[in-house]
Scaffold this motif. Structure first.
Motif, PDB file in Angstrom:
ATOM      1  N   MET A 211      -2.260  28.648  58.017  1.00 35.13           N
ATOM      2  CA  MET A 211      -2.987  29.686  57.282  1.00 35.13           C
ATOM      3  C   MET A 211      -4.011  30.322  58.204  1.00 35.13           C
ATOM      4  O   MET A 211      -4.618  29.645  59.037  1.00 35.13           O
ATOM      5  N   ILE A 212      -4.185  31.639  58.045  1.00 32.90           N
ATOM      6  CA  ILE A 212      -5.179  32.398  58.804  1.00 32.90           C
ATOM      7  C   ILE A 212      -6.016  33.166  57.787  1.00 32.90           C
ATOM      8  O   ILE A 212      -5.465  33.941  57.007  1.00 32.90           O
ATOM      9  N   ALA A 213      -7.297  32.960  57.791  1.00 31.48           N
ATOM     10  CA  ALA A 213      -8.199  33.671  56.884  1.00 31.48           C
ATOM     11  C   ALA A 213      -8.611  34.986  57.543  1.00 31.48           C
ATOM     12  O   ALA A 213      -9.371  34.993  58.508  1.00 31.48           O
ATOM     13  N   THR A 214      -8.087  36.088  57.039  1.00 33.14           N
ATOM     14  CA  THR A 214      -8.396  37.400  57.608  1.00 33.14           C
ATOM     15  C   THR A 214      -8.126  38.486  56.578  1.00 33.14           C
ATOM     16  O   THR A 214      -7.364  38.283  55.626  1.00 33.14           O
ATOM     17  N   SER A 215      -8.746  39.628  56.747  1.00 32.18           N
ATOM     18  CA  SER A 215      -8.493  40.768  55.860  1.00 32.18           C
ATOM     19  C   SER A 215      -7.606  41.808  56.528  1.00 32.18           C
ATOM     20  O   SER A 215      -7.170  42.761  55.896  1.00 32.18           O
ATOM     21  N   SER A 216      -7.337  41.619  57.834  1.00 35.01           N
ATOM     22  CA  SER A 216      -6.428  42.521  58.545  1.00 35.01           C
ATOM     23  C   SER A 216      -5.904  41.814  59.786  1.00 35.01           C
ATOM     24  O   SER A 216      -6.494  40.845  60.264  1.00 35.01           O
ATOM     25  N   PHE A 217      -4.781  42.291  60.296  1.00 41.43           N
ATOM     26  CA  PHE A 217      -4.197  41.728  61.505  1.00 41.43           C
ATOM     27  C   PHE A 217      -3.301  42.768  62.172  1.00 41.43           C
ATOM     28  O   PHE A 217      -2.916  43.764  61.551  1.00 41.43           O
TER      29      PHE A 217
ATOM     30  N   GLU B 191       1.774  47.218  64.983  1.00 43.49           N
ATOM     31  CA  GLU B 191       1.458  47.592  63.609  1.00 43.49           C
ATOM     32  C   GLU B 191       0.148  46.932  63.213  1.00 43.49           C
ATOM     33  O   GLU B 191      -0.093  45.772  63.548  1.00 43.49           O
ATOM     34  N   THR B 192      -0.674  47.665  62.472  1.00 43.97           N
ATOM     35  CA  THR B 192      -1.920  47.130  61.935  1.00 43.97           C
ATOM     36  C   THR B 192      -1.756  47.017  60.427  1.00 43.97           C
ATOM     37  O   THR B 192      -1.394  48.000  59.762  1.00 43.97           O
ATOM     38  N   TRP B 193      -2.013  45.822  59.913  1.00 44.58           N
ATOM     39  CA  TRP B 193      -1.819  45.513  58.496  1.00 44.58           C
ATOM     40  C   TRP B 193      -3.141  45.140  57.843  1.00 44.58           C
ATOM     41  O   TRP B 193      -3.967  44.469  58.448  1.00 44.58           O
TER      42      TRP B 193
ATOM     43  N   PRO C 195      -4.935  42.164  47.610  1.00 47.10           N
ATOM     44  CA  PRO C 195      -4.405  41.300  46.542  1.00 47.10           C
ATOM     45  C   PRO C 195      -2.961  41.662  46.163  1.00 47.10           C
ATOM     46  O   PRO C 195      -2.168  40.791  45.821  1.00 47.10           O
ATOM     47  N   GLU C 196      -2.609  42.943  46.238  1.00 48.76           N
ATOM     48  CA  GLU C 196      -1.253  43.364  45.859  1.00 48.76           C
ATOM     49  C   GLU C 196      -0.220  43.205  46.970  1.00 48.76           C
ATOM     50  O   GLU C 196       0.957  43.471  46.766  1.00 48.76           O
ATOM     51  N   GLY C 197      -0.638  42.794  48.160  1.00 48.82           N
ATOM     52  CA  GLY C 197       0.309  42.561  49.251  1.00 48.82           C
ATOM     53  C   GLY C 197      -0.238  42.999  50.600  1.00 48.82           C
ATOM     54  O   GLY C 197      -1.435  43.225  50.765  1.00 48.82           O
ATOM     55  N   LEU C 198       0.660  43.122  51.542  1.00 54.53           N
ATOM     56  CA  LEU C 198       0.324  43.521  52.913  1.00 54.53           C
ATOM     57  C   LEU C 198       0.589  45.012  53.065  1.00 54.53           C
ATOM     58  O   LEU C 198       1.701  45.485  52.816  1.00 54.53           O
ATOM     59  N   TRP C 199      -0.438  45.753  53.458  1.00 53.90           N
ATOM     60  CA  TRP C 199      -0.346  47.204  53.538  1.00 53.90           C
ATOM     61  C   TRP C 199      -0.361  47.620  54.999  1.00 53.90           C
ATOM     62  O   TRP C 199      -1.310  47.323  55.735  1.00 53.90           O
TER      63      TRP C 199
ATOM     64  N   ALA D  74      -5.735  38.418  64.919  1.00 56.18           N
ATOM     65  CA  ALA D  74      -6.646  38.542  63.775  1.00 56.18           C
ATOM     66  C   ALA D  74      -7.976  37.924  64.161  1.00 56.18           C
ATOM     67  O   ALA D  74      -8.017  36.877  64.812  1.00 56.18           O
ATOM     68  N   GLU D  75      -9.066  38.577  63.775  1.00 58.62           N
ATOM     69  CA  GLU D  75     -10.409  38.050  64.031  1.00 58.62           C
ATOM     70  C   GLU D  75     -10.608  37.685  65.507  1.00 58.62           C
ATOM     71  O   GLU D  75     -11.134  36.620  65.828  1.00 58.62           O
ATOM     72  N   ASN D  76     -10.151  38.544  66.408  1.00 56.96           N
ATOM     73  CA  ASN D  76     -10.297  38.361  67.863  1.00 56.96           C
ATOM     74  C   ASN D  76      -9.566  37.144  68.418  1.00 56.96           C
ATOM     75  O   ASN D  76      -9.901  36.659  69.495  1.00 56.96           O
ATOM     76  N   ASN D  77      -8.586  36.623  67.693  1.00 54.51           N
ATOM     77  CA  ASN D  77      -7.747  35.529  68.164  1.00 54.51           C
ATOM     78  C   ASN D  77      -6.289  35.955  68.052  1.00 54.51           C
ATOM     79  O   ASN D  77      -5.905  36.608  67.074  1.00 54.51           O
ATOM     80  N   CYS D  78      -5.487  35.578  69.039  1.00 52.61           N
ATOM     81  CA  CYS D  78      -4.072  35.934  69.039  1.00 52.61           C
ATOM     82  C   CYS D  78      -3.205  34.700  69.193  1.00 52.61           C
ATOM     83  O   CYS D  78      -3.614  33.713  69.823  1.00 52.61           O
ATOM     84  N   LEU D  79      -2.016  34.765  68.610  1.00 49.36           N
ATOM     85  CA  LEU D  79      -1.025  33.722  68.816  1.00 49.36           C
ATOM     86  C   LEU D  79       0.345  34.373  68.897  1.00 49.36           C
ATOM     87  O   LEU D  79       0.543  35.489  68.423  1.00 49.36           O
ATOM     88  N   GLU D  80       1.281  33.671  69.533  1.00 50.19           N
ATOM     89  CA  GLU D  80       2.626  34.213  69.690  1.00 50.19           C
ATOM     90  C   GLU D  80       3.577  33.444  68.783  1.00 50.19           C
ATOM     91  O   GLU D  80       3.597  32.211  68.786  1.00 50.19           O
ATOM     92  N   LEU D  81       4.352  34.188  68.013  1.00 46.15           N
ATOM     93  CA  LEU D  81       5.333  33.618  67.089  1.00 46.15           C
ATOM     94  C   LEU D  81       6.734  33.985  67.564  1.00 46.15           C
ATOM     95  O   LEU D  81       6.953  35.095  68.054  1.00 46.15           O
TER      96      LEU D  81
END
Length: 108
Positions: free
Chosen positions: A2-8, A23-25, A29-33, A87-94
């Motif tokens: 889990m990542i606590a963020t309001s945008s990524f 892409e910036t998301w 509450p209704e989903g990812l915009w 997100a929040e100045n931290n990055c990870l690779e998936l």
């Protein structure tokens, strides 16, 4: 995970064209915009949006799509890199190597 963020931001390199995409998301509450998309070139289904603006090597635009319930990021192993999620100045690779897809969704 889990990542606590309001945008990524998601960034990756297209498997065929070898062109960067991002892409910036926004998390709502209704989903990812999807609030902004950008590409460093075009080809193979990577055309910039109709209202795209060229700035600092990127074509950027604001897509007009409804909030998404989830994003499924495939991990084919055929791309030059995985998905870079920042997100929040931290990055990870998936999905750097072939394997199960990663899913991004809003936590209840």
């Amino acid at each position: 995970m889990m990542i606590a963020t309001s945008s990524f931001t998601l960034q990756w390199t297209h498997s065929v064209e070898k062109i960067e995409w991002r892409e910036t998301w926004q998390v709502l509450p209704e989903g990812l915009w999807l609030i902004e998309a950008g590409v460093k070139g075009s080809g193979a289904g990577m055309e910039p949006g109709d209202d795209a603006v060229y700035n600092n090597g990127w074509w950027t635009w604001k897509p007009n799509i409804a909030p998404q319930q989830q994003l499924v990021l495939a991990a084919s192993g055929a791309t030059p890199s995985g998905w870079k999620l920042c997100a929040e100045n931290n990055c990870l690779e998936l999905g750097r190597r072939s394997g199960p897809a990663s899913t991004i969704s809003v936590c209840p």
